[in-house]
Design a protein around this motif. Structure first.
Motif, PDB file in Angstrom:
ATOM      1  N   ASP A  89       0.717  -1.049  -0.028  1.00  0.00           N
ATOM      2  CA  ASP A  89       0.011   0.089   0.106  1.00  0.00           C
ATOM      3  C   ASP A  89       0.705   1.297   0.022  1.00  0.00           C
ATOM      4  O   ASP A  89       0.636   2.468  -0.758  1.00  0.00           O
ATOM      5  CB  ASP A  89      -0.969  -0.134   1.112  1.00  0.00           C
ATOM      6  CG  ASP A  89      -2.061  -1.025   1.075  1.00  0.00           C
ATOM      7  OD1 ASP A  89      -2.268  -1.595  -0.114  1.00  0.00           O
ATOM      8  OD2 ASP A  89      -2.797  -1.094   2.360  1.00  0.00           O
ATOM      9  N   ARG A  90       1.812   1.186   0.853  1.00  0.00           N
ATOM     10  CA  ARG A  90       2.804   2.574   0.825  1.00  0.00           C
ATOM     11  C   ARG A  90       3.648   2.732  -0.423  1.00  0.00           C
ATOM     12  O   ARG A  90       3.736   3.849  -0.975  1.00  0.00           O
ATOM     13  CB  ARG A  90       3.926   2.250   2.130  1.00  0.00           C
ATOM     14  CG  ARG A  90       3.200   2.599   3.414  1.00  0.00           C
ATOM     15  CD  ARG A  90       4.016   2.425   4.418  1.00  0.00           C
ATOM     16  NE  ARG A  90       3.349   2.710   5.685  1.00  0.00           N
ATOM     17  CZ  ARG A  90       4.116   2.448   6.821  1.00  0.00           C
ATOM     18  NH1 ARG A  90       5.176   2.069   7.029  1.00  0.00           N
ATOM     19  NH2 ARG A  90       3.466   2.536   8.086  1.00  0.00           N
ATOM     20  N   VAL A  91       4.140   1.740  -0.942  1.00  0.00           N
ATOM     21  CA  VAL A  91       4.658   1.654  -2.323  1.00  0.00           C
ATOM     22  C   VAL A  91       3.612   2.182  -3.365  1.00  0.00           C
ATOM     23  O   VAL A  91       4.093   3.230  -4.159  1.00  0.00           O
ATOM     24  CB  VAL A  91       5.169   0.485  -2.860  1.00  0.00           C
ATOM     25  CG1 VAL A  91       5.755   0.351  -4.168  1.00  0.00           C
ATOM     26  CG2 VAL A  91       6.378   0.034  -1.935  1.00  0.00           C
ATOM     27  N   GLU A  92       2.443   1.815  -3.406  1.00  0.00           N
ATOM     28  CA  GLU A  92       1.573   2.154  -4.437  1.00  0.00           C
ATOM     29  C   GLU A  92       0.975   3.585  -4.076  1.00  0.00           C
ATOM     30  O   GLU A  92       0.813   4.226  -5.043  1.00  0.00           O
ATOM     31  CB  GLU A  92       0.041   1.377  -4.262  1.00  0.00           C
ATOM     32  CG  GLU A  92       0.458  -0.327  -4.785  1.00  0.00           C
ATOM     33  CD  GLU A  92      -0.686  -1.029  -4.978  1.00  0.00           C
ATOM     34  OE1 GLU A  92      -0.783  -2.029  -5.644  1.00  0.00           O
ATOM     35  OE2 GLU A  92      -1.586  -0.805  -4.232  1.00  0.00           O
ATOM     36  N   SER A  93       0.928   4.105  -2.768  1.00  0.00           N
ATOM     37  CA  SER A  93       0.560   5.478  -2.623  1.00  0.00           C
ATOM     38  C   SER A  93       1.668   6.422  -3.212  1.00  0.00           C
ATOM     39  O   SER A  93       1.509   7.399  -3.671  1.00  0.00           O
ATOM     40  CB  SER A  93       0.561   5.750  -1.006  1.00  0.00           C
ATOM     41  OG  SER A  93       0.446   6.966  -0.759  1.00  0.00           O
ATOM     42  N   GLU A  94       3.091   5.962  -3.027  1.00  0.00           N
ATOM     43  CA  GLU A  94       4.348   6.816  -3.498  1.00  0.00           C
ATOM     44  C   GLU A  94       4.119   7.005  -5.025  1.00  0.00           C
ATOM     45  O   GLU A  94       4.199   7.707  -5.819  1.00  0.00           O
ATOM     46  CB  GLU A  94       5.381   6.322  -3.008  1.00  0.00           C
ATOM     47  CG  GLU A  94       5.793   6.419  -1.733  1.00  0.00           C
ATOM     48  CD  GLU A  94       6.006   7.809  -1.301  1.00  0.00           C
ATOM     49  OE1 GLU A  94       6.543   8.402  -2.297  1.00  0.00           O
ATOM     50  OE2 GLU A  94       5.591   8.106  -0.295  1.00  0.00           O
ATOM     51  N   LEU A  95       3.683   5.639  -5.850  1.00  0.00           N
ATOM     52  CA  LEU A  95       3.422   5.450  -7.394  1.00  0.00           C
ATOM     53  C   LEU A  95       2.402   6.311  -7.545  1.00  0.00           C
ATOM     54  O   LEU A  95       2.397   6.824  -8.913  1.00  0.00           O
ATOM     55  CB  LEU A  95       3.416   4.067  -7.525  1.00  0.00           C
ATOM     56  CG  LEU A  95       4.751   3.154  -7.874  1.00  0.00           C
ATOM     57  CD1 LEU A  95       4.310   1.714  -7.730  1.00  0.00           C
ATOM     58  CD2 LEU A  95       5.403   3.769  -8.685  1.00  0.00           C
ATOM     59  N   GLY A  96       1.330   6.476  -6.909  1.00  0.00           N
ATOM     60  CA  GLY A  96      -0.076   6.967  -7.294  1.00  0.00           C
ATOM     61  C   GLY A  96      -0.726   6.035  -8.216  1.00  0.00           C
ATOM     62  O   GLY A  96      -1.573   6.280  -8.823  1.00  0.00           O
ATOM     63  N   ARG A  97      -0.546   4.767  -8.077  1.00  0.00           N
ATOM     64  CA  ARG A  97      -1.269   3.769  -8.996  1.00  0.00           C
ATOM     65  C   ARG A  97      -0.739   2.259  -8.463  1.00  0.00           C
ATOM     66  O   ARG A  97       0.309   2.171  -7.501  1.00  0.00           O
ATOM     67  CB  ARG A  97      -0.578   3.795 -10.453  1.00  0.00           C
ATOM     68  CG  ARG A  97       0.998   3.639 -10.525  1.00  0.00           C
ATOM     69  CD  ARG A  97       1.313   3.442 -11.946  1.00  0.00           C
ATOM     70  NE  ARG A  97       2.794   3.254 -12.139  1.00  0.00           N
ATOM     71  CZ  ARG A  97       3.398   2.136 -12.246  1.00  0.00           C
ATOM     72  NH1 ARG A  97       2.899   1.032 -11.707  1.00  0.00           N
ATOM     73  NH2 ARG A  97       4.692   2.119 -12.315  1.00  0.00           N
ATOM     74  N   PRO A  98      -1.442   1.206  -8.959  1.00  0.00           N
ATOM     75  CA  PRO A  98      -1.081  -0.225  -8.461  1.00  0.00           C
ATOM     76  C   PRO A  98       0.438  -0.330  -8.966  1.00  0.00           C
ATOM     77  O   PRO A  98       0.952   0.081  -9.767  1.00  0.00           O
ATOM     78  CB  PRO A  98      -2.163  -0.783  -9.184  1.00  0.00           C
ATOM     79  CG  PRO A  98      -3.057   0.029  -9.503  1.00  0.00           C
ATOM     80  CD  PRO A  98      -2.611   1.264  -9.811  1.00  0.00           C
ATOM     81  N   ALA A  99       1.092  -1.327  -8.040  1.00  0.00           N
ATOM     82  CA  ALA A  99       2.435  -1.628  -8.222  1.00  0.00           C
ATOM     83  C   ALA A  99       2.611  -2.745  -9.209  1.00  0.00           C
ATOM     84  O   ALA A  99       2.984  -3.867  -8.893  1.00  0.00           O
ATOM     85  CB  ALA A  99       3.033  -1.886  -7.066  1.00  0.00           C
ATOM     86  N   ARG A 100       2.000  -2.756 -10.356  1.00  0.00           N
ATOM     87  CA  ARG A 100       1.930  -3.791 -11.471  1.00  0.00           C
ATOM     88  C   ARG A 100       2.005  -3.140 -12.577  1.00  0.00           C
ATOM     89  O   ARG A 100       1.553  -2.074 -12.853  1.00  0.00           O
ATOM     90  CB  ARG A 100       1.015  -4.819 -11.129  1.00  0.00           C
ATOM     91  CG  ARG A 100      -0.464  -4.237 -11.395  1.00  0.00           C
ATOM     92  CD  ARG A 100      -1.809  -5.154 -11.010  1.00  0.00           C
ATOM     93  NE  ARG A 100      -1.833  -5.794  -9.581  1.00  0.00           N
ATOM     94  CZ  ARG A 100      -2.180  -5.090  -8.853  1.00  0.00           C
ATOM     95  NH1 ARG A 100      -2.359  -3.736  -8.906  1.00  0.00           N
ATOM     96  NH2 ARG A 100      -2.501  -5.558  -7.645  1.00  0.00           N
ATOM     97  N   SER A 101       2.252  -3.779 -13.609  1.00  0.00           N
ATOM     98  CA  SER A 101       2.138  -3.312 -15.099  1.00  0.00           C
ATOM     99  C   SER A 101       0.958  -3.337 -15.681  1.00  0.00           C
ATOM    100  O   SER A 101      -0.020  -4.082 -15.280  1.00  0.00           O
ATOM    101  CB  SER A 101       3.222  -3.890 -16.131  1.00  0.00           C
ATOM    102  OG  SER A 101       2.957  -5.457 -16.289  1.00  0.00           O
ATOM    103  N   GLU A 102       0.795  -2.744 -16.862  1.00  0.00           N
ATOM    104  CA  GLU A 102      -0.408  -2.717 -17.655  1.00  0.00           C
ATOM    105  C   GLU A 102      -0.883  -3.855 -18.595  1.00  0.00           C
ATOM    106  O   GLU A 102      -1.778  -4.199 -18.990  1.00  0.00           O
ATOM    107  CB  GLU A 102      -0.727  -1.393 -18.229  1.00  0.00           C
ATOM    108  CG  GLU A 102      -0.819  -0.220 -17.342  1.00  0.00           C
ATOM    109  CD  GLU A 102      -2.128  -0.121 -16.592  1.00  0.00           C
ATOM    110  OE1 GLU A 102      -3.146  -0.598 -17.061  1.00  0.00           O
ATOM    111  OE2 GLU A 102      -2.018   0.239 -15.286  1.00  0.00           O
ATOM    112  N   ARG A 103       0.354  -4.670 -18.348  1.00  0.00           N
ATOM    113  CA  ARG A 103       0.313  -5.565 -19.578  1.00  0.00           C
ATOM    114  C   ARG A 103      -0.703  -6.868 -19.207  1.00  0.00           C
ATOM    115  O   ARG A 103      -0.951  -7.270 -18.283  1.00  0.00           O
ATOM    116  CB  ARG A 103       1.536  -6.042 -19.728  1.00  0.00           C
ATOM    117  CG  ARG A 103       2.505  -5.215 -20.631  1.00  0.00           C
ATOM    118  CD  ARG A 103       3.754  -6.090 -21.224  1.00  0.00           C
ATOM    119  NE  ARG A 103       5.017  -5.748 -20.486  1.00  0.00           N
ATOM    120  CZ  ARG A 103       6.315  -5.924 -20.889  1.00  0.00           C
ATOM    121  NH1 ARG A 103       6.532  -6.834 -21.672  1.00  0.00           N
ATOM    122  NH2 ARG A 103       7.225  -5.391 -20.365  1.00  0.00           N
TER     123      ARG A 103
END
Length: 103
Positions: A89-103
């Motif tokens: 959750d913290r990483v995704e908050s920093e990214l501003g998106r899910p921590a996975r690629s769109e592929r």
């Protein structure tokens, strides 16, 4: 206390390891842990290091092969309780998106 670990148990065999890995994952059900398996291993959460180590040992022992390779990486947070999902959750908050690629 919360202990989180990445456990990877694999028989050193030719061909598919799936049935033996399934035995390792199933062995975790006998312990007071939560877990989630992914393509590279299984993330385990326990209240204490003793329960986590017992579960990891059982998973290793459950694999039936002449040679078994086990990797265990432990994060033993001793100052507060937390869940592994908080890290994501913290990483995704920093990214501003899910921590996975769109592929």
């Amino acid at each position: 206390m919360t202990v989180v670990a990445l456990l990877s148990v694999a028989p050193v065999i030719e061909g598919s390891m799936a049935s033996e890995v399934a035995k390792a994952v199933a062995a975790l059900d006998e312990f007071d842990v939560t877990y989630e398996t992914n393509p590279m291993g299984t993330v385990i959460e326990a209240e204490d290091i003793e329960e986590l180590m017992a579960a990891a040992t059982a998973a290793h022992t459950a694999v039936d092969a002449d040679r078994v390779s086990t990797f265990l990486k432990i994060d033993d947070k001793r100052t507060r309780e937390y869940e592994a999902s908080e890290k994501v959750d913290r990483v995704e908050s920093e990214l501003g998106r899910p921590a996975r690629s769109e592929r």
